[in-house]
Design a protein around this motif. Structure first.
Motif, short mmCIF file in Angstrom:
data_model
loop_
_atom_site.label_atom_id
_atom_site.label_comp_id
_atom_site.label_asym_id
_atom_site.label_seq_id
_atom_site.Cartn_x
_atom_site.Cartn_y
_atom_site.Cartn_z
N GLY A 107 0.73 -1.28 0.00
CA GLY A 107 -0.08 -0.15 -0.05
C GLY A 107 1.05 1.18 -0.01
O GLY A 107 2.08 1.14 0.23
N TYR A 108 0.41 2.48 -0.30
CA TYR A 108 0.99 3.58 -0.41
C TYR A 108 1.24 4.36 0.99
O TYR A 108 0.14 3.94 2.16
CB TYR A 108 0.30 4.68 -1.40
N GLU A 109 2.33 4.94 1.47
CA GLU A 109 2.59 5.38 2.56
C GLU A 109 2.35 7.05 2.78
O GLU A 109 3.10 7.66 2.02
CB GLU A 109 4.11 5.26 3.16
N PRO A 110 1.36 7.39 3.18
CA PRO A 110 1.09 8.94 3.15
C PRO A 110 2.19 9.69 3.92
O PRO A 110 1.90 10.94 3.63
CB PRO A 110 -0.51 8.91 3.88
N ALA A 111 2.78 9.23 4.78
CA ALA A 111 3.72 10.12 5.60
C ALA A 111 5.15 9.34 5.47
O ALA A 111 5.71 8.72 6.46
CB ALA A 111 3.27 10.00 6.90
#
Length: 322
Positions: A107-111
């Motif tokens: 999944g993508y890492e928002p931070a």
């Protein structure tokens, strides 16, 4: 990745008869993004992403599809376009071109941390080098020519200060692109949209592993340093101000340069490329915000974010060196 064109289960079942990917298990729309219609497609053989292209034409699409296939063949972690029974990797649905690609894990890492930045920077450099022998060529369709065409369309929505800024930067970028430094920049297939939500990670936050790079549908042949500038303007900033964070920036650039060292021309061009990358997304977000296309689930981004970043890059231009 919005849902502009509804796709039913029956539509998906019919589409799958053109492949050898098993039977339909589930279909779920993806609401993030603004350009294409995307669905998660699960079959009895695996998990995929179905994309219907809302802007790109059938004639333009082989560049993107075959670039992903080329990079996947070279071992770069990208979605692999699936081949139809006909031998093609592109077909149509509801009168629009479409493709099915493998769904990557993670999944993508928002931070993102500096570790995430380093992984993303290294993988982008690997992708640049892997694309050197790609046989197809297509310009970045959201490059300088598009900025020149689109800025007049968004000017009526800007105040005087914004209009002066956007026209000044466009003029400077036009002049810079005609100069010797720009002409000397390494050039080739580039992602051109490598924001943090277009990279997937496995593992934990403390020990991330690269899952892969997704969404190549803004890719084009451009300077590789522009691709880097687009990336760090999203990955390596304090979100509310647009200020570059030194630890993340150094992690990204150092990891990239370990794979493909920067040239003298790239070092000279870097401050201008950071501004070019900010201008590109300020213009596109203005256009999408004020002149949107209809969609079932469309979430336009706030254009002011990249206006802030552009102003910040101009204010601190002399501090930005590779």
């Amino acid at each position: 990745m919005a849902v502009f064109t509804p796709v039913s289960d029956d539509d998906a079942r019919e589409l799958l008869t053109r492949y050898s990917l098993g039977e339909l298990v589930s279909l779920r729309g993806i609401t993030a993004g603004i350009e294409n219609t995307n669905y998660f497609l699960t079959t009895t053989q695996g998990e995929y992403v179905l994309t219907l292209f809302e802007v790109l034409t059938y004639e333009q699409l082989p560049f993107y599809i075959e670039l992903m296939y080329h990079l996947a063949q070279k071992g770069i972690p990208v979605p692999r376009p699936q081949t139809l029974c006909s031998g093609s990797r592109l077909t149509t649905m509801h009168g629009k071109p479409c493709a099915i690609v493998s769904r990557l894990s993670g999944g993508y890492e928002p931070a993102p941390s500096a570790l995430h930045c380093a992984l993303a920077g290294r993988t982008l450099a690997q992708a640049h080098l892997a694309g050197r022998d790609f046989s197809l060529a297509q310009p970045n369709l959201r490059g300088l020519g598009w900025w020149q065409q689109t800025v007049p369309k968004v000017l009526p929505f800007l105040n005087d200060a914004q209009a002066r800024l956007i026209q000044d930067v466009l003029r400077e970028q036009t002049e810079f692109a005609a100069g010797a430094t720009y002409q000397a920049l390494p050039f080739g297939p580039a992602h051109c949209d490598l924001f943090r939500d277009n990279v997937l990670f496995d593992g934990t936050f403390e020990m991330p592993r690269m899952g892969g790079i997704i969404d190549f549908y803004f890719a084009g042949c451009d300077t590789w340093i522009f691709d880097v500038a687009v990336s760090v303007n999203d990955w390596c900033i304090e979100r509310n101000t647009g200020v570059l964070e030194d630890d993340k920036l150094r992690a990204w650039l150092d990891a990239y340069a370990q794979v493909r060292p920067f040239t003298d021309a790239e070092r000279e061009a870097w401050p201008m490329m950071l501004q070019a990358a900010a201008l590109r997304f300020w213009v596109s977000r203005l256009y999408d915000f004020f002149l949107p296309r209809p969609a079932q689930t469309l979430k336009p981004h706030d254009p002011r974010h990249f206006e802030r970043i552009l102003r910040e890059r101009r204010k601190t231009a002399t501090a930005h060196r590779l």
